[in-house]
Write an enzyme that holds these catalytic residues in place. Sequence first.
Site, mmCIF file in Angstrom:
data_model
loop_
_atom_site.group_PDB
_atom_site.id
_atom_site.type_symbol
_atom_site.label_atom_id
_atom_site.label_comp_id
_atom_site.label_asym_id
_atom_site.label_seq_id
_atom_site.Cartn_x
_atom_site.Cartn_y
_atom_site.Cartn_z
ATOM 1 N N TYR A 79 0.849 -1.189 0.000
ATOM 2 C CA TYR A 79 0.000 0.000 0.000
ATOM 3 C C TYR A 79 0.887 1.242 0.000
ATOM 4 O O TYR A 79 1.881 1.297 0.736
ATOM 5 C CB TYR A 79 -0.912 0.028 1.231
ATOM 6 C CG TYR A 79 -2.284 -0.534 0.964
ATOM 7 C CD1 TYR A 79 -3.196 0.184 0.204
ATOM 8 C CD2 TYR A 79 -2.654 -1.775 1.458
ATOM 9 C CE1 TYR A 79 -4.450 -0.311 -0.057
ATOM 10 C CE2 TYR A 79 -3.911 -2.293 1.214
ATOM 11 C CZ TYR A 79 -4.807 -1.557 0.450
ATOM 12 O OH TYR A 79 -6.054 -2.051 0.198
ATOM 13 N N GLU A 81 -0.528 4.853 -0.506
ATOM 14 C CA GLU A 81 -1.274 6.088 -0.713
ATOM 15 C C GLU A 81 -0.396 7.301 -0.408
ATOM 16 O O GLU A 81 0.426 7.281 0.510
ATOM 17 C CB GLU A 81 -2.518 6.134 0.175
ATOM 18 C CG GLU A 81 -3.679 5.331 -0.356
ATOM 19 C CD GLU A 81 -3.758 3.966 0.278
ATOM 20 O OE1 GLU A 81 -2.689 3.419 0.625
ATOM 21 O OE2 GLU A 81 -4.878 3.443 0.408
ATOM 22 N N THR A 285 -3.943 7.050 -21.521
ATOM 23 C CA THR A 285 -3.728 5.701 -21.042
ATOM 24 C C THR A 285 -2.294 5.318 -21.369
ATOM 25 O O THR A 285 -1.613 6.003 -22.133
ATOM 26 C CB THR A 285 -4.689 4.706 -21.709
ATOM 27 O OG1 THR A 285 -4.578 4.836 -23.140
ATOM 28 C CG2 THR A 285 -6.125 4.937 -21.287
ATOM 29 N N LYS A 288 -2.866 0.937 -25.360
ATOM 30 C CA LYS A 288 -3.201 1.405 -26.701
ATOM 31 C C LYS A 288 -1.930 1.600 -27.528
ATOM 32 O O LYS A 288 -1.076 0.724 -27.575
ATOM 33 C CB LYS A 288 -4.056 2.676 -26.635
ATOM 34 C CG LYS A 288 -5.397 2.501 -25.904
ATOM 35 C CD LYS A 288 -6.251 3.724 -26.055
ATOM 36 C CE LYS A 288 -7.614 3.572 -25.398
ATOM 37 N NZ LYS A 288 -7.574 3.747 -23.931
ATOM 38 N N ARG A 294 -2.072 -1.762 -18.875
ATOM 39 C CA ARG A 294 -3.329 -1.025 -18.738
ATOM 40 C C ARG A 294 -3.209 -0.068 -17.554
ATOM 41 O O ARG A 294 -2.938 -0.481 -16.423
ATOM 42 C CB ARG A 294 -4.502 -1.981 -18.539
ATOM 43 C CG ARG A 294 -4.763 -2.861 -19.748
ATOM 44 C CD ARG A 294 -5.990 -3.713 -19.553
ATOM 45 N NE ARG A 294 -7.189 -2.880 -19.512
ATOM 46 C CZ ARG A 294 -7.907 -2.530 -20.566
ATOM 47 N NH1 ARG A 294 -7.543 -2.934 -21.773
ATOM 48 N NH2 ARG A 294 -8.984 -1.803 -20.444
#
Length: 491
Positions: A79, A81, A285, A288, A294
């Site tokens: 984690y 954050e 993104t 692509k 992704r």
Amino acid sequence: MTADPVTSNAAAPGAEYAETASAAYRAALQVIESVEPRIAAATRKELADQRDSLKLIASENYASPAVLLTMGTWLSDKYAEGTIGHRFYAGCQNVDTVETIAAEHARELFGAPYAYVQPHSGIDANLVAFWAILATRVEAPELAEAGLKHVNDLSEADWEKLRNKLGNQRLLGMSLDAGGHLTHGFRPNISGKMFHQRSYGTDPDTGFLDYGAVAAAAREFKPLIIVAGYSAYPRRVNFAKMREIADEVGATLMVDMAHFAGLVAGKVFTGDEDPVPHAHVTTTTTHKSLRGPRGGMVLAQPEYSDAVDKGCPMVLGGPLSHVMAAKAVALAEARQPAFQTYAQRVADNAQALANGFLKRDAGLVTGGTDNHIVLLDVTSFGLTGRQAESALLDAGIVTNRNSVPADPNGAWYTSGIRLGTPALTTRGFGADDFDRVAELIVDVLANTQPSAAAGGVSKAKYTLADGTAERVHAASAELLDANPLYPGLTL
């Protein structure tokens, strides 16, 4: 033609590289299989299906084994954050390193003063951008008006006033049928609930953007944000002109380059067609045409960087550290000279695909392309986009249906098929191959008929002439065998 050397799909890394990657995947799948064999089987089947399909979905590509393997590590377990050096959890020094490297590559690749690599997707990147713009443009004046110095000083009544102010700002973006995206202020998406939205379209005769009409709409509507960028517009955009329009009405210019980021990174789009120097905030993104994992990313001018940096916890949950690491690897790949060769071939192949349709009298929106997208109008075949998409899938050609300007069939059935060249270009397809692809698509559509339905003709059901699917599958197999996906990779 050999596959692109930037990815490890290519012959360039050699047999040793392919065997190393093969060993890594075989070992990983064996471990997975020991716990849930059905997942291992589905993973193997997905590779087989991708190898055996003509993938023409404009938003898909093939990431390198290096990018894919980076995601499968213990970085997933952390984690983190917050931001670099300012986490809400201890022990994030390695995540700080990963995020720093990814952001550095992004800044250098795109020439951006600031990069934020935490967004989990393009939608997340757009939400971070929207709220950062609102916080920068609206929050400070509102606080000053209330005699407050910081958001922490706001009472609940003040917050309610601020929410109402933030939630009813004006946004001007490209209409869906002209090639815009749901996240550009449309009601089914949260962006359509945050903003009072109005759309600009394209010239009804040519299908091209009409900058004069965009400017007139901006002068009348007076938006806080103008969104440029597209998901199904087959032409380039002059972002210098879009910035002039934004400056004239005092709007922030936000560009969503999710589809064409690879063409920007690969220097196919430069000058006025490169959005990064002209936009206040640019989102993208990382898959692509950029050919990474992704995920999403935000690039911003300095005055918006502090607000963007609060994307977590403002909009995002904990950043996906393993995906940020994969972004760093993909961005490092995109900084290699060979990526520019790849990007140019993506654009050249789109031209070849468009020309292949035109010489076979198939109708294209705008009459062609100068990016990576070809938008085929299937009404001349007597079909809806849904029928065409399904018939092509029966023949092993993977596409997606898409609206065309002023589409009489709406957004569900549609009248178009959107095609993109990034994925097959990664496999090594060249101009002659894409001409053959156009021929095969026309073959399928010419041999597809709508089915009868109560009171008329179905918009969904169809009949594909006997033998068509088998014939096209066989021809596709020849193209695919000549341009293998992940050559040398064996499971």
